[in-house]
Write an enzyme that holds these catalytic residues in place. Sequence first.
Site: not given
Length: 316
Positions: A291, A156-157, A268, A176, A273, A293-294, A243-244
Amino acid sequence: MKILANDGISQSGITALEAAGYEVITTTVAQEQLENYINENNIVVLLVRSATKVRKDIIDNCPSLKIIGRGGVGMDNIDVEYAKEKGLHVINTPAASSHSVAELVFGHFYGLARFLHNSNRDMPLEGDANFKGLKKAYAKGTELKGKTLGVLGFGRIGQATAKVAIGAGMKVVAFDPYMEKADLELEFFDGQKVNFEIKTISKEEVLKQADFLTLHVPAQKDYVIGEKEFDLMKDGVIIANAARGGVVDEVALVKAIEKGKVARAALDVFEKEPKPEIQLLMNPALSLTPHTGAATNEAQDRIGVELADQIKSILG
């Protein structure tokens, strides 16, 4: 029934849940006190974001819990399979924040392409005394239009980011392992829509073709981008990781920047972290966000409503 939104929830989510008869508690309970709080208050639903961890101890020792909800996509902070084995429902909101992350990536890309991350630091310090020097230093920007965006992870992202890229006039190549192609529908004003089919290619080909590269993959054991992958890339590539932490080898990234393989990069998320390495924080080739992003008002509204809908569906 009581719902504890331990990392917060939007007012739209609270309103939807209260309208359905639930009591929503937004107190932030410390991790070590969480188990007691859930049991003392007979909490049925625990909602978290990325700060609160829901491990086996809470799952085993809180019999009132029926639902664990994650406001966002990744559920690394929840023992998902174990919770399901114990009969709990585990929900998240995978679609709610996709566009917010995509826009942050492009905020970074536009900033990096035109050195805004440096210029915004330097102008307040030297803008009056060294205007011409700064103008010369930041005069070799690049346009995104006509360039190739490589997307690693086309869920989705990744697809939302590809849509922004297409809108910016970029070519998109994607990898992917679980998808051969994706149909993207771009919505414009006045109800106008355009459709694009993107066929995925190999990871190696994406790395070789990309002028800009963005990662949208889940957390995993090994680095997705390390020294070997950097070697495959074009010289002067610009990279974003929203992402992560841990999917990009940060030591290899710094080396790739020093060698000129990577021109600039955006992070991000970080391996360590919430205390990123100082050599990342001080590196002038990096554009950094904590962090977020959202973290848009629109995404949080969508997350709240989406969680509320799922809770009402499960609990009736």
